[in-house]
Structure formats: structure tokens, C-alpha cells
Design a protein around this motif. Structure first.
Motif, mmCIF file in Angstrom:
data_model
loop_
_atom_site.group_PDB
_atom_site.id
_atom_site.type_symbol
_atom_site.label_atom_id
_atom_site.label_comp_id
_atom_site.label_asym_id
_atom_site.label_seq_id
_atom_site.Cartn_x
_atom_site.Cartn_y
_atom_site.Cartn_z
ATOM 1 N N LYS A 9 40.229 51.393 -24.846
ATOM 2 C CA LYS A 9 39.347 52.281 -23.842
ATOM 3 C C LYS A 9 40.799 52.744 -22.752
ATOM 4 N N GLU A 10 41.545 51.517 -22.354
ATOM 5 C CA GLU A 10 42.681 51.229 -21.764
ATOM 6 C C GLU A 10 43.678 52.692 -22.160
ATOM 7 N N ARG A 12 43.059 55.111 -24.095
ATOM 8 C CA ARG A 12 42.870 56.123 -24.043
ATOM 9 C C ARG A 12 43.043 56.591 -23.079
ATOM 10 N N ALA A 13 42.541 56.427 -21.816
ATOM 11 C CA ALA A 13 42.262 56.348 -20.162
ATOM 12 C C ALA A 13 43.921 57.098 -20.064
ATOM 13 N N TYR A 14 44.691 56.369 -20.880
ATOM 14 C CA TYR A 14 46.108 56.567 -20.020
ATOM 15 C C TYR A 14 46.364 58.277 -20.846
ATOM 16 N N SER A 17 45.019 61.667 -20.311
ATOM 17 C CA SER A 17 45.279 61.431 -18.785
ATOM 18 C C SER A 17 46.377 62.641 -18.672
ATOM 19 N N ARG A 81 46.821 52.991 -11.364
ATOM 20 C CA ARG A 81 46.122 52.884 -11.197
ATOM 21 C C ARG A 81 44.823 52.015 -11.670
ATOM 22 N N GLU A 85 42.118 52.071 -9.208
ATOM 23 C CA GLU A 85 41.380 53.209 -9.109
ATOM 24 C C GLU A 85 40.363 52.225 -9.713
ATOM 25 N N GLU A 86 39.539 50.741 -10.187
ATOM 26 C CA GLU A 86 38.482 50.220 -10.179
ATOM 27 C C GLU A 86 37.929 50.500 -9.325
ATOM 28 N N THR A 91 34.046 50.996 -10.520
ATOM 29 C CA THR A 91 33.645 50.520 -11.775
ATOM 30 C C THR A 91 34.272 49.814 -11.841
ATOM 31 N N LYS A 109 44.816 45.051 -19.926
ATOM 32 C CA LYS A 109 44.936 46.261 -18.914
ATOM 33 C C LYS A 109 46.938 46.573 -19.067
#
Lengths: 251, 445
Positions: A9-10, A12-14, A17, A81, A85-86, A91, A109
Motif C-alpha cells: 500500500k505504501e 502504491r501510494a509512492y 503520486s 508524508r 499525512e496520516e 487516517t 513505512k
């Protein structure tokens, strides 16, 4: 959710964006330009004078025009982030309700950020590969340099993660991380202004002083342990920050 | 205890534990040195020298047992012994063996004595080249004599001037066990019979006719002659070379791509090496020549071209480039490369073996400024070894590892490619990836 799923997930987030691509482009533009200018400097002024052999060390560790310095500049942008960001989006509440220990969340992370850093460093292997086509390249010390860069990058990321846990603002996290890392770079600088014992202590703490032997091709147990210890300490402190936020009812 | 206090104590405990662990790790002294200076294998040149050793050699090194810097010397001696069991070594501590130290006349750590058949050579802090030089000197008592001509503006072997002097080449010859002497040839002074080779190191003007006759006679009786030519000089000497099958052109060779990055067009790496000729086949790297004239074998059956410039080179009769250092290929006037710049030939005569003649279209490559760069040292020493009939010494020597020194040569074209690929193309490709990802995400909502 498992640690691996969180890591995915991390990542994918990187990569979903634009940030990581902009950071990557800036990283390669700077390292590519520094590589070229260092090469010009060494070939032009080193010719006939016995200074040429230090090229790789200078490119890896010769601040301010070096790979390690560019890493120092871009890592805060990758870590800003991670937790800020969390907090900002709220979140973190959801994240902390996952059946995972805080340590696993922090580890996922940090690992995601470390993988991005490793990927960035992988791209810079183009420089020694290019020079290898021209003349033999000392691969063994370069491999040691890359090991050092990876350890340095992970240590930077751990510091950035800690600072990102302290604030809800990504900008504050990035600026504070950058300032902290710059301090880590400059801490052993001013020999004239410091008496020997504090200077020795500063040298013991200075990240770049522990990275420099790697850049020369020397892997020392003390330097390996330094990066391991510093990373563990930053992770430990991040966990304490998360824990403190629990008590203060900010979940 | 409040949570804050517990956290503080826990943090301090963790920090102290980590500091202790780091200090313990540092105290182990464990360290891996991956620098090129610490070689793990002997060079091909050293292996060749050791293979030719046919008598026992004893090496005695006076090292301090607890000095970690001595590991390198011990490591080198072990590798030498493994390659040639006739070479045995012992390491002695100076203070623990005072009697032996007195016997060897040693009063400082790092001293090494190499002995064989009653001959001895002493030196300090050996690296591979010095140890190999010592082994050559004790195992081969006869020292061939090499003469260098003088009196015609040649580079002087004793001259320590940085750009033009040949003192480094002189030392290199002595280390390779040659005795070096100077010679002024004339009608009454022939090349001595004990000459293993004769060097003409970039004469500024032609030797007198009598001297040329002596060189010619020496070649015909089986001698070895090395001629290092600079451009636009010595037409009579060039005519003599042509009679023996080597043609030296009167032009200047330029190369825009293989020139030294940030250097002039005259100083270039010469990539083409003839693998069939031992001198050029055993170069550790392409040689770096400066202000070069074309040199080729007239007849492929009698002689061979040793070195050839790249396809991007050209030869020009325009001598002004020698002053400016830059030039441009002019169609009709200049000829495109590759250009041969060194050649060798065997000269049949009345000696027990044919004479050998080797010509390089440049003298600067063996001068103090350039000798230790690229394959220059190999080219000079291999040439002398071949001419002197010392084939066992021909080889690819390890690069000179002066402290903190490596060699770094790139051409102008390569430098430009590095800039465009590294600083422009690579970041642009990453940025393009980002744009594609953003566009894809927008389209897919």
C-alpha cells in the motif's frame, strides 16, 4: 492487513503520486550534473597531478557536489508524508486499528521508503557502468560506496519518519528533516571552534564521517554498527512518539 | 512512575545500549578493505617474471608483528610464494631478532632483503613492482646495457624536467635490471658490442651521417633500435628507417573523439593494438600519445604495425596544429584514419639473429609527464625488452598505485555523452514516467 500488504500500500501510494517522479527527476538531474562536473574537474585539473584516484570517493562523499548530498536533499521529500499525512487526514485512526503492532506499521513505512531510495540509487549505477565502457572501473570500492549510501539513505529515512511523526504538516516535516540532516552533515565541521573532546563526540555522531570510509571502499564494523544503531534509535523514538499520541488521546 | 518518565528512561536505556553496541563493534577492529591498492592477485607481468625464476630466492622482511599495515606486505609475499615455490620468505620482528637485524644491516621496520645465489638486493616497504624488480636483479646477474643516443637534441634519460625529461623512463629501465648509458655516435664511435638495445629518444635534428651509418651497422649485426620520433623532424633518420621497411609520415595525427577530455587534439588514446606482436599485445591499457606522426610498416610481410588510432582520427600536413593544439579535418588536404603510429620490423643481416627496429611516432609518451598514464610504461618497457631479446620480461604491468592515485581518461565525445545521458535523458525519462502515471490515473478516474 499484513506487514507486506501495508508495504504494498505504501509503495502504491509512492508510485501513484507524481511526487516520487518529480523527486526522482530532480535526483537524477543533480547527480548526473554533479557526476559530469566532477569528471570534468578531475580530468582537467587532475591531469598530470596525482589526485585522480579520489574521483569516486569525491563523487560519493565529496560534499556539496556528491551523491550523498543529493540524497540528503531528496530524502526529506520522500519521508515528509509518511506519518504527517496520516495525522492530517485522520487516517492514522484507521491504520492503528489494523491488527498490527505499531512496530510493524513503522517498519512497513520505513521499508517502503528504503525501497524507493534503493531504486533511486540503482539508477545511478549508470555512471560507473558508463565509465566501465571506457576503462576498468574499481567495482569493489564502488560496491562498498553503494552499501554505505543505502545505509545512509535508510538512516536519513528513519530520521525523516521520526520527524514526520511529530507534526501534521508535511512542509514542516520536510523542512525540519532537511535541517536536521544538514546539521548531521555539518556537525563535525568547525574544528577551530571546538575543543578536542566535543569534536571527537561530534565526529562520533556525524553521519557523513561514518559514511566516508564506505566511499573510500572500506567497510568497518564500527560504521556498520553506527548506521544500524542510529536507525534503530530513530525507529524506537518514532514508536515512543506514536505511543505518546495514544496517551494524549489524539487517536 | 508517570508515562513520560517511563518513556524517558526507556529512551535513555535504548540509546545507551545502542551506543555500547556501536562502541563494541568498533573495538573489534573488523574491517574489509576493497580499495584497488590492496590487490588480491599478482599481475600478469609478475607471474611472467616468477615463472622465469629458476633458482631459489629468499626474502627476509623486517616488519613489526602488531602493525596492521604489514598485512599487505605479508599478503604479497604469500601470493608470490604461491606463484613460485622457489621464492621463500620469512618475516622477522626487528626488536625480537636483533642479531639477524645486525647481520642484515637493518635498523628500521619495513626493510626487506631479497637474496639468491649470493646476490642481494635491499629495499623498504615493498609493493609488487619493487619486489619483482628485486627478484629480477638477484636471479639474473647479467645486466644488459641499454644505450641512449645524445648530441642531437634527444630527450635526456637523466633529465628530471616534468614535461620533457626521461628520468622516470631511466628509473623504469634500471628497475627492469638494465644498465643505462649515453652514447654520442660518430665515425669512430660505433654502437658498443655489449649494447642490448639503442634508444633514439625524440632527436630534434638528424644525427650526422656517420652516426646514421653506425646505427645502420648495429641493426645489421643483430642489434635492437628503438626510435621515438616527433613530428616534422629528422628527414635523414626517416630515410634510414624507410630503407629498413618502416615509413614515418610527415603529417600530424589528430583525433577529436579520442583526445583527452578537456585536453587538446594532439593528446589522444590510441585504441588499436596489434595482438600478434608481443609489445602491443601486452599493454595494460591503450597508450596515451601526444603530438603524433604516422608510422607504419612498408611491407606487411617484413614488418607489423603495432598501434593504430581510431576511425575518428585523421592525418594533416598542417603544422600549425602543433602550436594551437586544435584542428579540423579539411577534405582534400587531410586523410581520414585509422592511422598507424608505431611499427616494428626485423632486419636481416650478418649477426647471429636478425636486428630489430621499433619506431613510435611520438616521444612524449615516455617522458616524465606521461610515462605513468594509460599503457605508456608498458609500451616503453615492452619495446626495450623486445629489442633486447628479453621476451620473458614483456608483460602488462600493474598500474602505478601512488597513494590516492588512479588514472582517469575519457574522450571529448564520451564526456558529452555522459552529460546528455546522465544529466538530461535519465531525469527526463523519470519525469515522463510520472506524466504517464498521472495521465493514466486521471483517465481512469
Amino acid at each position: 492487513m499484513s506487514v507486506l500488504a501495508l508495504l504494498r500500500k505504501e509503495l502504491r501510494a509512492y508510485f501513484a503520486s507524481p511526487l516520487v517522479y518529480v523527486v526522482g527527476a530532480v535526483f537524477y538531474a543533480l547527480t548526473g550534473f554533479f557526476f559530469y562536473t566532477q569528471l570534468v574537474y578531475f580530468v582537467q585539473y587532475g591531469f598530470g597531478v596525482n589526485i585522480l584516484g579520489n574521483f569516486w570517493t569525491a563523487f560519493m562523499a565529496g560534499a556539496p557536489y556528491s551523491l550523498s548530498m543529493v540524497l540528503l536533499l531528496v530524502v526529506p521529500l520522500l519521508t515528509m508524508r509518511l506519518l504527517a499525512e496520516e495525522w492530517k487526514l485522520g487516517t492514522i485512526e484507521l491504520l492503528l486499528t489494523y491488527p498490527l503492532r505499531d512496530g510493524a506499521i513503522v517498519a512497513a513505512k520505513l521499508a517502503a521508503c528504503a525501497l524507493v531510495i534503493a531504486l533511486l540509487l540503482l539508477g545511478t549505477l549508470a555512471y560507473p557502468l558508463f565509465l566501465a565502457r571506457v576503462q576498468p572501473v574499481p567495482w569493489a570500492p564502488i560496491a562498498a560506496s553503494y552499501l554505505g549510501l543505502l545505509l545512509l539513505g535508510v538512516c536519513f529515512a528513519a530520521a525523516g519518519l521520526l520527524i514526520s511523526a511529530l507534526t501534521e504538516s508535511q512542509v514542516v516535516a520536510a523542512v525540519a528533516t532537511l535541517g536536521f540532516l544538514l546539521l548531521c552533515w555539518a556537525v563535525s565541521w568547525n574544528e577551530a571552534a571546538t575543543s578536542p573532546p566535543p569534536l571527537r563526540l561530534a565526529a562520533e555522531l556525524a553521519m557523513f564521517d561514518h559514511f566516508e570510509p564506505f566511499a573510500r571502499g572500506v567497510i568497518d564494523a564500527g560504521d556498520l554498527a553506527y548506521f544500524a544503531a542510529a536507525t534503530v534509535l530513530f525507529v524506537f523514538l518514532t514508536l515512543r512518539v506514536l505511543e505518546a499520541r495514544h496517551w494524549r488521546g489524539r487517536r | 512512575m508517570s508515562r513520560w518518565l517511563a518513556t524517558l528512561i526507556g529512551t535513555l536505556a535504548c540509546a545507551v545500549a545502542l551506543v555500547c553496541a556501536q562502541r563494541l563493534a568498533a573495538r573489534t577492529g573488523w574491517r574489509v578493505d576493497l580499495t584497488p591498492e590492496r590487490r588480491s592477485v599478482l599481475s600478469a607481468h609478475a607471474r611472467g617474471i616468477l615463472a622465469a625464476v629458476d633458482a631459489p630466492v629468499s626474502v627476509t622482511a623486517f616488519l613489526r608483528a602488531d602493525d596492521p599495515r604489514n598485512r599487505d606486505i605479508e599478503d604479497l609475499l604469500r601470493r608470490v610464494r604461491a606463484a613460485q615455490p622457489l621464492v621463500q620468505f620469512r618475516i622477522l620482528d626487528l626488536n625480537r631478532n636483533p642479531a639477524l637485524a645486525r647481520e642484515f644491516g637493518v635498523d628500521a621496520y619495513g626493510a626487506v632483503a631479497v637474496e639468491s645465489d649470493g646476490r642481494r638486493r635491499d629495499f623498504a616497504n615493498p609493493d609488487e613492482p619493487t619486489l619483482m624488480a628485486a627478484i629480477i636483479q638477484v636471479t639474473r646477474p647479467a645486466r644488459p646495457r641499454v644505450y641512449a643516443t645524445a648530441g642531437n637534441g634527444e630527450r635526456r634519460l637523466g633529465d628530471r624536467e616534468r614535461r620533457n625529461g626521461f628520468s622516470a623512463a631511466n628509473i623504469a629501465l634500471i628497475n627492469e635490471r638494465y644498465e643505462v648509458g649515453e652514447l654520442r655516435l660518430d665515425a669512430d664511435t660505433p654502437v658498443p658490442d655489449d649494447a642490448a638495445a639503442l634508444i633514439l629518444a625524440g632527436p630534434e635534428r638528424d644525427p650526422p651521417p656517420a652516426a646514421l651509418q653506425q646505427i645502420d651497422a648495429y641493426l645489421r649485426r643483430g642489434g635492437g633500435v628503438l626510435v621515438l620520433l616527433d613530428p616534422a623532424r629528422t628527414p635523414a633518420l626517416v630515410a634510414l628507417l624507410q630503407r629498413h621497411g618502416i615509413i614515418a609520415g610527415d603529417e600530424i595525427v589528430l583525433d577529436s573523439d579520442r583526445r583527452l577530455f578537456a585536453g587538446d587534439y594532439l593528446t589522444m588514446l590510441v585504441p588499436g593494438r596489434n595482438p600478434a606482436q608481443p609489445v602491443s599485445a601486452n599493454l595494460s591499457a591503450p597508450p596515451l600519445l601526444s603530438a603524433v606522426r604516422p608510422v607504419r610498416a612498408a611491407d606487411a610481410d617484413a614488418g607489423v604495425d603495432l598501434l593504430t588510432t581510431s576511425e575518428s582520427s585523421w592525418r594533416t600536413p598542417d603544422r600549425s596544429v602543433l602550436a594551437t593544439g586544435v584542428g579540423e579535418l579539411v577534405a582534400g588536404r587531410d586523410s581520414r584514419g585509422p592511422v598507424a603510429v608505431a611499427a616494428s620490423v626485423e632486419v636481416a643481416g650478418d649477426g647471429p639473429r636478425p636486428g630489430r627496429l621499433l619506431v613510435v611516432g611520438d616521444a612524449d609518451f615516455a617522458a616524465n609527464l606521461l610515462l605513468d598514464y594509460a599503457g605508456n610504461r608498458d609500451l616503453f618497457l615492452n619495446a626495450v625488452d623486445w629489442l633486447a631479446g628479453e621476451e620473458a620480461l614483456i608483460g602488462s604491468r600493474p598500474p602505478r598505485q601512488l597513494p590516492g592515485v588512479n588514472q582517469l581518461f575519457i574522450s571529448a565525445a564520451q564526456g558529452e555523452r555522459i552529460f546528455w545521458l546522465g544529466a538530461v535523458a535519465q531525469p527526463a525519462a523519470v519525469l515522463l514516467c510520472g506524466l504517464l502515471v498521472v495521465a493514466y490515473r486521471r483517465r481512469s478516474g
